[in-house]
Structure formats: structure tokens, C-alpha cells
Design an enzyme around this catalytic site. Structure first.
Site, PDB file in Angstrom:
ATOM      1  CG  ASP A 247     -37.195 -23.857 -48.097  1.00  0.00           C
ATOM      2  OD1 ASP A 247     -37.022 -23.179 -49.916  1.00  0.00           O
ATOM      3  OD2 ASP A 247     -36.406 -22.583 -47.739  1.00  0.00           O
TER       4      ASP A 247
ATOM      5  CG  HIS B 212     -31.944 -17.806 -44.421  1.00  0.00           C
ATOM      6  ND1 HIS B 212     -32.150 -18.380 -44.615  1.00  0.00           N
ATOM      7  CD2 HIS B 212     -32.810 -16.787 -44.107  1.00  0.00           C
ATOM      8  CE1 HIS B 212     -33.788 -18.785 -43.977  1.00  0.00           C
ATOM      9  NE2 HIS B 212     -33.995 -17.691 -43.991  1.00  0.00           N
TER      10      HIS B 212
ATOM     11  CG  ASP C   7     -34.002 -23.059 -49.433  1.00  0.00           C
ATOM     12  OD1 ASP C   7     -34.153 -24.086 -49.345  1.00  0.00           O
ATOM     13  OD2 ASP C   7     -34.564 -22.217 -49.216  1.00  0.00           O
TER      14      ASP C   7
ATOM     15  CG  HIS D 116     -38.636 -18.537 -49.498  1.00  0.00           C
ATOM     16  ND1 HIS D 116     -38.025 -20.113 -48.474  1.00  0.00           N
ATOM     17  CD2 HIS D 116     -39.644 -19.163 -47.680  1.00  0.00           C
ATOM     18  CE1 HIS D 116     -38.422 -20.299 -47.787  1.00  0.00           C
ATOM     19  NE2 HIS D 116     -39.561 -20.171 -46.946  1.00  0.00           N
TER      20      HIS D 116
ATOM     21  CD  GLU E 282     -31.409 -21.997 -46.270  1.00  0.00           C
ATOM     22  OE1 GLU E 282     -31.410 -22.077 -44.785  1.00  0.00           O
ATOM     23  OE2 GLU E 282     -31.637 -20.862 -45.481  1.00  0.00           O
TER      24      GLU E 282
ATOM     25  CG  ASP F  78     -33.771 -16.893 -50.746  1.00  0.00           C
ATOM     26  OD1 ASP F  78     -34.744 -16.945 -49.611  1.00  0.00           O
ATOM     27  OD2 ASP F  78     -33.046 -17.904 -50.335  1.00  0.00           O
TER      28      ASP F  78
ATOM     29  CG  ASP G 115     -35.495 -20.708 -51.843  1.00  0.00           C
ATOM     30  OD1 ASP G 115     -36.430 -21.260 -51.409  1.00  0.00           O
ATOM     31  OD2 ASP G 115     -34.715 -20.429 -51.692  1.00  0.00           O
TER      32      ASP G 115
ATOM     33  CG  HIS H 207     -30.198 -19.763 -50.450  1.00  0.00           C
ATOM     34  ND1 HIS H 207     -31.692 -20.707 -50.699  1.00  0.00           N
ATOM     35  CD2 HIS H 207     -29.208 -20.246 -51.324  1.00  0.00           C
ATOM     36  CE1 HIS H 207     -30.937 -20.652 -51.873  1.00  0.00           C
ATOM     37  NE2 HIS H 207     -30.089 -20.985 -52.677  1.00  0.00           N
TER      38      HIS H 207
HETATM   39  C1  DIR Z   1     -38.375 -15.033 -46.008  1.00  0.00           C
HETATM   40  C2  DIR Z   1     -38.077 -16.207 -45.210  1.00  0.00           C
HETATM   41  N1  DIR Z   1     -38.889 -14.187 -46.843  1.00  0.00           N
HETATM   42  C3  DIR Z   1     -37.380 -13.683 -45.252  1.00  0.00           C
HETATM   43  N2  DIR Z   1     -37.133 -16.069 -46.441  1.00  0.00           N
HETATM   44  C4  DIR Z   1     -35.960 -17.334 -46.084  1.00  0.00           C
HETATM   45  O1  DIR Z   1     -36.888 -13.661 -43.610  1.00  0.00           O
HETATM   46  O2  DIR Z   1     -36.622 -12.827 -45.586  1.00  0.00           O
HETATM   47  N3  DIR Z   1     -35.270 -17.762 -46.842  1.00  0.00           N
HETATM   48  N4  DIR Z   1     -36.518 -18.613 -45.369  1.00  0.00           N
HETATM   49  O3  DIR Z   1     -34.732 -19.082 -47.204  1.00  0.00           O
HETATM   50 MN    MN Z   2     -33.368 -19.911 -49.975  1.00  0.00          MN
HETATM   51 MN    MN Z   3     -36.255 -21.274 -49.214  1.00  0.00          MN
HETATM   52 MN    MN Z   4     -35.172 -20.575 -46.263  1.00  0.00          MN
END
Ligand code: DIR
Ligand code: MN
Ligand code: MN
Ligand code: MN
Length: 314
Positions: free
Chosen positions: A229, A136, A227, A121, A272, A123, A119, A96
Site C-alpha cells: 500500500d 498490523h 507494504d 502507514h 498486504e 505501523d 508503507d 504487516h
Molecule cells: C492504522 C492503519 N494506522 C492502524 N494502519 C495500517 O490501524 O493502526 N497499517 N493500515 O498498514
Molecule cells: Mn504496513
Molecule cells: Mn500500510
Molecule cells: Mn495495512
């Protein structure tokens, strides 16, 4: 109209290799055929050639900053070129962090764009709030004007300046938000719909408020950054950071149907998908075919069926 999948293989925005194979896996799941059946003249640009830079030390605890920055610079030019030529653009990731270049390139052509980020998350970590260092998980922080004075100068990113306002962004599907991210969401007053909000309001109301928030004052191009996920891991297992309790198939498709119905979708990222992470071939296939479904839906495939104008019953 012409739409162009633009799939850059890329994984250096996070630590799990394999997500760079997402574009090929999504193509192999029949993306181009499905979109051609929707009557699009599809142009597949193929993969962008990203270099891994040999000398690319960590910045703070952020790995591969110059490699990720350079890749996004290249991607930005490609997306800007496609949008400038009048096309709807699909960017296949990759991780991402690629949304940085995708949204930036889109904004070069459409400075008034709005952003829908689907998402698990947010991000929106900065290098200072990020627990992992992974880029990401920081894409949105690079885009937002409102965070400019909170962002250090990350090597590899001097080619871009933040351009997006917090009010031009809506999140859907959040359920794994870091404390620093939560401070940012609340401080900037960003409109978001967590999975709890979807439980409470229903996806119909969530989309109504989302589109009203972004489009009521003025109709403008939509950038959808999806995303995979965001979906429940039972539907999209082949991804790097799955989180339980995600979107159902019907909720996800409702989101893309509503965005299609605005007539304003301009660029969509699908990121992703990591075909090396499925436990079985079936798990990978479920994830890639879901990606094809969600792209097709965003581009006008309907569940109710459709017909060309003024046909007769045979
Ligand atoms: C977590 C995971 N908040 C980070 N983030 C992800 O690494 O900053 N984003 N998986 O897609
Ligand atoms: Mn993401
Ligand atoms: Mn995500
Ligand atoms: Mn991710």
C-alpha cells in the site's frame, strides 16, 4: 546465491480476510520464474502452517493477540534459520503484523541490522495509541527498544524482547499517520520521508539520505519491509487500507534498485497484497505483478539492462 521465498498465509493482524491468499497470488504471478531468470537458485519453502488459537480473547481492544504472537514466533524461527544458512530471504504476507517475526528472526542472526519500512502507514501504534486495535498497525512498536516502557505486555509476545533502536529505522512513503504515531515519530526523532518529503526532495535525494543515515557509520545488513500500500492505489488496488497519493511505479522501483545496489539486502517482506479485494481480475493482477516487479528489482533486476562479465558484442 540462493534466495528463498517464505510465504506464510496470514490475516489476523487486521480485520479484512483474504490477505492470507497473498503468497499464492504472488507465486501465481510468476515470482519464482522471474527470480530464476535473474540467476538465483530459488528455494520455495512453501507456506508456514499457522494455527488459529481457539481461546484468544482481545487484549484491551487488540484482536487475536495470541494467534498473531504465536504465528510470529514460528515465522521468526523460519527466517532465522534461512538467514543463518546464508540465504537472502523473501517473506511474503499476509498482513504487516508478520514483520514482527520476520525482523526478529533476522535480528537473531544479524543483531546490527537496519530497517527500511516502505508503507503509507507508520505501523508504530502501541495498543494504547492504536485507534483500530489491529496489530498490523503496531508491528514497529514491538521491535523498538525506545518504546519498551510504553508497551504493555501483550499476551502471545512473551517470547520476544524489543531489540531495534529508533536510529536504525527509516520510513518511506508515509501519508496516513495517526496522532499517537506522530507523537512517537517526533519524540524518538525517527527519520522518515512522507509523500510530501518525496514531493519536495525527489526520490533520488530521499534514498541518498536514507542510505547515508543507516549505513554511513557502518555497512550492515538491510531488512526491507515493503507494504504494497506504499504504492498509489491506482497501481496496487488489491490491498486492505489503500491511501491516495502513493508512490509511482518509478519511485517504488528506484527505492528497490538503490537498496539492491548497496549489496546489503538480507531480508525483504512483501505484505498486504489481498487478492480478494481487487474490484476486477485486472486490478488483482496489477497488484500481484507489481509485487513480483518490486521483489525482482530488489534482487537485482535492472531497468538499464545487464550482461555477464566480459562478453563480446555478438
Ligand atoms: C492504522 C492503519 N494506522 C492502524 N494502519 C495500517 O490501524 O493502526 N497499517 N493500515 O498498514
Ligand atoms: Mn504496513
Ligand atoms: Mn500500510
Ligand atoms: Mn495495512
Amino acid at each position: 546465491s540462493l534466495m528463498r521465498p517464505k510465504p506464510p498465509p496470514f490475516s489476523k493482524g487486521q480485520k479484512r480476510r483474504g490477505v492470507e491468499h497473498g503468497p499464492k497470488a504472488i507465486r501465481d504471478a510468476g515470482l519464482v520464474e522471474r527470480l530464476s531468470n535473474l540467476d538465483y537458485a530459488v528455494h520455495d519453502f512453501g507456506d508456514l502452517a499457522f494455527k488459529h488459537l481457539e481461546k484468544d480473547e482481545h487484549f484491551m481492544h487488540v484482536p487475536f493477540p495470541r494467534t498473531v504472537g504465536r504465528a510470529n514466533q514460528l515465522l521468526s524461527g523460519a527466517v532465522s534459520g534461512a538467514v543463518g544458512a546464508g540465504h537472502t530471504c523473501i517473506m511474503l504476507g499476509g498482513d504487516h503484523s508478520l514483520a514482527i517475526g520476520s525482523v526478529e528472526g533476522h535480528a537473531q542472526q544479524c543483531p546490527d541490522l537496519c530497517l527500511i519500512w516502505v508503507d503509507a502507514h507508520a505501523d508504530i501504534n502501541t495498543p494504547l495509541t492504536s485507534p483500530s486495535g489491529n496489530l498490523h498497525g503496531q508491528s514497529v512498536a514491538f521491535l523498538l527498544k525506545d518504546l519498551q516502557n510504553k508497551m504493555p505486555e501483550v499476551p502471545g509476545f512473551s517470547w520476544m524482547k524489543p531489540f531495534l533502536s529508533a536510529r536504525d529505522l527509516v520510513y518511506i512513503g508515509l501519508r496516513d499517520v495517526d496522532p499517537g504515531e506522530h507523537i512517537i515519530l517526533k519524540t524518538l526523532g525517527i527519520q522518515y520521508f512522507s509523500m510530501r518529503d518525496i514531493d519536495r526532495m525527489g526520490i533520488q535525494r530521499v534514498m541518498e539520505v536514507t542510505l547515508d543515515h543507516l549505513l554511513a557509520r557502518k555497512q550492515r545488513p538491510i531488512h526491507l519491509s515493503f507494504d504494497i500500500d506504499a504504492f498509489d492505489p491506482s497501481l496496487a488496488p488489491a490491498t486492505g487500507t489503500p491511501v491516495n497519493g502513493g508512490l509511482t511505479y518509478r519511485e517504488g522501483i528506484y527505492v528497490t534498485e538503490e537498496i539492491h545496489n548497496t549489496g546489503l539486502l538480507s531480508v525483504m517482506d512483501v505484505v498486504e497484497v489481498n487478492p480478494t479485494l481487487g474490484a476486477t481480475p485486472e486490478a488483482v493482477e496489477a497488484t500481484t505483478s507489481l509485487a513480483v516487479d518490486v521483489i525482482s528489482s530488489a534482487l537485482g533486476q535492472t531497468r538499464e539492462g545487464a550482461h555477464i562479465a566480459f562478453p563480446k558484442i555478438p
